[in-house]
Design a protein around this motif. Structure first.
Motif, PDB file in Angstrom:
ATOM      1  N   GLY A  69     -15.788  16.839   9.910  1.00  0.00           N
ATOM      2  CA  GLY A  69     -16.200  18.186  10.199  1.00  0.00           C
ATOM      3  C   GLY A  69     -15.674  19.182   9.389  1.00  0.00           C
ATOM      4  N   GLU A  70     -14.624  19.048   8.703  1.00  0.00           N
ATOM      5  CA  GLU A  70     -13.844  19.937   7.865  1.00  0.00           C
ATOM      6  C   GLU A  70     -14.527  20.163   6.431  1.00  0.00           C
ATOM      7  N   TYR A  71     -14.094  21.210   5.801  1.00  0.00           N
ATOM      8  CA  TYR A  71     -14.628  21.591   4.592  1.00  0.00           C
ATOM      9  C   TYR A  71     -13.704  21.579   3.398  1.00  0.00           C
ATOM     10  N   VAL A  72     -14.117  21.152   2.318  1.00  0.00           N
ATOM     11  CA  VAL A  72     -13.180  21.095   1.121  1.00  0.00           C
ATOM     12  C   VAL A  72     -13.925  22.559   0.330  1.00  0.00           C
ATOM     13  N   VAL A  73     -13.078  23.571   0.325  1.00  0.00           N
ATOM     14  CA  VAL A  73     -13.703  24.844  -0.411  1.00  0.00           C
ATOM     15  C   VAL A  73     -13.337  24.970  -2.133  1.00  0.00           C
ATOM     16  N   VAL A  74     -14.526  25.028  -2.715  1.00  0.00           N
ATOM     17  CA  VAL A  74     -14.522  25.039  -4.178  1.00  0.00           C
ATOM     18  C   VAL A  74     -14.951  26.366  -4.628  1.00  0.00           C
ATOM     19  N   GLU A  75     -14.125  26.909  -5.825  1.00  0.00           N
ATOM     20  CA  GLU A  75     -14.269  28.227  -6.445  1.00  0.00           C
ATOM     21  C   GLU A  75     -15.309  27.971  -7.571  1.00  0.00           C
ATOM     22  N   PRO A  76     -16.248  29.051  -7.874  1.00  0.00           N
ATOM     23  CA  PRO A  76     -17.146  28.804  -8.899  1.00  0.00           C
ATOM     24  C   PRO A  76     -16.496  28.554 -10.182  1.00  0.00           C
ATOM     25  N   GLU A  77     -15.192  29.025 -10.493  1.00  0.00           N
ATOM     26  CA  GLU A  77     -14.552  28.847 -11.794  1.00  0.00           C
ATOM     27  C   GLU A  77     -14.103  27.497 -11.787  1.00  0.00           C
ATOM     28  N   GLU A  78     -13.577  26.770 -10.699  1.00  0.00           N
ATOM     29  CA  GLU A  78     -13.282  25.465 -10.491  1.00  0.00           C
ATOM     30  C   GLU A  78     -14.292  24.354 -11.015  1.00  0.00           C
ATOM     31  N   LEU A  79     -15.722  24.863 -10.725  1.00  0.00           N
ATOM     32  CA  LEU A  79     -16.727  23.966 -11.107  1.00  0.00           C
ATOM     33  C   LEU A  79     -16.988  24.251 -12.598  1.00  0.00           C
ATOM     34  N   ASP A  80     -16.889  25.341 -13.194  1.00  0.00           N
ATOM     35  CA  ASP A  80     -16.936  25.464 -14.645  1.00  0.00           C
ATOM     36  C   ASP A  80     -15.725  24.810 -15.324  1.00  0.00           C
ATOM     37  N   GLU A  81     -14.744  24.695 -14.866  1.00  0.00           N
ATOM     38  CA  GLU A  81     -13.577  24.103 -15.568  1.00  0.00           C
ATOM     39  C   GLU A  81     -13.742  22.590 -15.592  1.00  0.00           C
ATOM     40  N   ILE A  82     -14.415  21.913 -14.698  1.00  0.00           N
ATOM     41  CA  ILE A  82     -14.520  20.544 -14.791  1.00  0.00           C
ATOM     42  C   ILE A  82     -15.500  20.066 -15.654  1.00  0.00           C
ATOM     43  N   ALA A  83     -16.446  20.864 -16.306  1.00  0.00           N
ATOM     44  CA  ALA A  83     -17.587  20.701 -17.473  1.00  0.00           C
ATOM     45  C   ALA A  83     -16.870  21.277 -18.733  1.00  0.00           C
ATOM     46  N   PRO A  84     -15.888  20.860 -19.356  1.00  0.00           N
ATOM     47  CA  PRO A  84     -15.423  21.411 -20.273  1.00  0.00           C
ATOM     48  C   PRO A  84     -16.050  21.491 -21.724  1.00  0.00           C
ATOM     49  N   GLY A  85     -16.733  22.689 -22.234  1.00  0.00           N
ATOM     50  CA  GLY A  85     -17.564  22.581 -23.272  1.00  0.00           C
ATOM     51  C   GLY A  85     -19.072  22.502 -22.999  1.00  0.00           C
ATOM     52  N   LYS A 140     -27.723  16.721 -22.952  1.00  0.00           N
ATOM     53  CA  LYS A 140     -27.125  17.287 -21.522  1.00  0.00           C
ATOM     54  C   LYS A 140     -26.798  18.702 -21.936  1.00  0.00           C
ATOM     55  N   PHE A 141     -26.799  19.567 -20.959  1.00  0.00           N
ATOM     56  CA  PHE A 141     -26.100  20.908 -20.780  1.00  0.00           C
ATOM     57  C   PHE A 141     -25.976  21.447 -19.287  1.00  0.00           C
ATOM     58  N   VAL A 142     -25.027  22.118 -19.130  1.00  0.00           N
ATOM     59  CA  VAL A 142     -24.861  22.756 -17.884  1.00  0.00           C
ATOM     60  C   VAL A 142     -25.455  24.205 -17.434  1.00  0.00           C
ATOM     61  N   MET A 143     -26.212  24.543 -16.630  1.00  0.00           N
ATOM     62  CA  MET A 143     -26.842  25.605 -16.342  1.00  0.00           C
ATOM     63  C   MET A 143     -26.849  25.895 -14.969  1.00  0.00           C
ATOM     64  N   ARG A 144     -26.153  27.201 -14.658  1.00  0.00           N
ATOM     65  CA  ARG A 144     -26.159  27.613 -13.241  1.00  0.00           C
ATOM     66  C   ARG A 144     -25.441  26.645 -12.158  1.00  0.00           C
ATOM     67  N   GLY A 145     -24.331  26.073 -12.679  1.00  0.00           N
ATOM     68  CA  GLY A 145     -23.674  25.113 -11.945  1.00  0.00           C
ATOM     69  C   GLY A 145     -24.153  23.766 -11.873  1.00  0.00           C
ATOM     70  N   ARG A 146     -25.140  23.198 -12.563  1.00  0.00           N
ATOM     71  CA  ARG A 146     -25.590  21.900 -12.374  1.00  0.00           C
ATOM     72  C   ARG A 146     -25.843  21.607 -13.917  1.00  0.00           C
ATOM     73  N   GLU A 147     -25.701  20.145 -14.042  1.00  0.00           N
ATOM     74  CA  GLU A 147     -25.833  19.475 -15.396  1.00  0.00           C
ATOM     75  C   GLU A 147     -27.463  18.977 -15.386  1.00  0.00           C
ATOM     76  N   TYR A 148     -27.936  19.229 -16.614  1.00  0.00           N
ATOM     77  CA  TYR A 148     -29.376  18.794 -16.725  1.00  0.00           C
ATOM     78  C   TYR A 148     -29.601  17.955 -17.864  1.00  0.00           C
ATOM     79  N   LEU A 149     -30.342  17.034 -17.670  1.00  0.00           N
ATOM     80  CA  LEU A 149     -30.861  16.065 -18.830  1.00  0.00           C
ATOM     81  C   LEU A 149     -32.108  16.740 -19.581  1.00  0.00           C
ATOM     82  N   ALA A 150     -31.968  16.721 -20.651  1.00  0.00           N
ATOM     83  CA  ALA A 150     -32.965  17.305 -21.448  1.00  0.00           C
ATOM     84  C   ALA A 150     -33.564  17.148 -22.789  1.00  0.00           C
TER      85      ALA A 150
END
Length: 313
Positions: A69-85, A140-150
């Protein structure tokens, strides 16, 4: 038109700055919500459930709920950092035949254009190379916080990008649908008649022949209510065909299909264009000529493929 994403298209050591634009326009009629019997609008706000106060976008972060029932809080910048480049990179990893991809994998369609005039030359080179090869790039590319196959392929003077579903996203019908007709066997005469029906109804793909008639009806409803008029309800769907009447229904459908095809028969195709003139035609003109000559599989052909098929016809 504003781009929905911008970054770099990479193919080996070649990198081209590009912008992504939506190729589809939404014609859906959009409504506002009101409380029945009043002119009071219904509105939704982002509210802190403890204080009841509204919260601005800049103060909102994401949280993933754990089993306890607890939550792990994630910042938008942290999501960007784990997809370098990858946030600004569209890397083509391989090339495949377009017809090797099951249509189930296709999602949305976009245009991929050069970011500036100075990048037109490498962009045009890649576009023509894909058109000549008849193959499409998988990326593959990342858009709006989500990875896409293209899928990146050549279009009519522009690169087309189709987002694809990952294999893990597609459900297995055998697991999800308990009533699949696995045990039902088609009878010989009924199967032959069903195939005849398909043949009788076969035609060229002309997308301009089809309209969103439901949206048209919605607009008619709004127009009628504005005038104080009423609108005729849509026709109810037909009753399901009984098994004992299946062969008779198929027979009548075949005759009806043949009659419609005969009444809508087109003029004979135009005379062949000289082979030397094909190179001066646009891809749209080549496609139109291929349609007139009833060349099969033309919708998936590249410009080079259309020219080759037309010369051979």
């Amino acid at each position: 038109m504003r781009p929905v994403w911008s970054g770099s298209l990479s193919l080996g050591l070649v990198t081209v700055p590009v912008r992504l634009y939506s190729a589809v326009e939404d014609h859906t009629v959009h409504f506002r919500q009101f409380q029945r019997g009043t002119e009071d609008r219904i509105r939704y706000r982002r509210v802190n459930e403890r204080t009841g106060k509204e919260v601005g976008y800049e103060d909102i972060v994401k949280g993933y709920e754990l089993d306890n029932g607890e939550y792990v809080v994630v910042e938008p910048e942290e999501l960007d950092e784990i997809a370098p480049g990858r946030s600004k990179s569209l890397d083509i990893e391989s090339f495949v035949e377009l017809d090797a991809i099951d249509p189930m994998f296709f999602d949305k369609t976009y245009w991929l254009a050069p970011a500036k005039d100075e990048f037109e030359r490498p962009y045009a080179l890649l576009l023509e190379a894909m058109d000549s090869s008849g193959k499409a790039g998988i990326a593959k590319f990342v858009m709006r916080g989500r990875e896409y196959l293209a899928l990146v392929r050549s279009g009519d003077g522009v690169m087309v990008l189709n987002t694809l579903h990952f294999a893990a996203d597609l459900r297995d019908p055998a697991e999800q649908l308990p009533d699949l007709p696995g045990k039902a066997k088609a009878r010989g005469k009924e199967l032959d008649m069903a195939v005849s029906l398909i043949d009788a109804m076969s035609d060229d793909w002309r997308p301009e022949d089809y309209r969103d008639t439901y949206t048209d009806r919605v607009r008619e409803l709004i127009k009628a209510k504005k005038k104080g008029d009423t609108i005729t309800p849509a026709t109810e769907p037909g009753e399901p065909t009984k098994v004992v009447d299946l062969f008779e229904a198929l027979s009548k459908s075949v005759e009806s299909g043949k009659a419609k095809k005969k009444s809508g028969a087109k003029k004979p195709p135009a005379k062949k264009a000289a082979a030397k003139d094909l190179s001066s035609l646009s891809k749209a003109d080549l496609d139109k000529l291929a349609r007139e000559r009833n060349i099969k599989g033309r919708s998936k052909m590249t410009r080079a493929g259309l020219e080759k098929a037309l010369k051979a016809s």
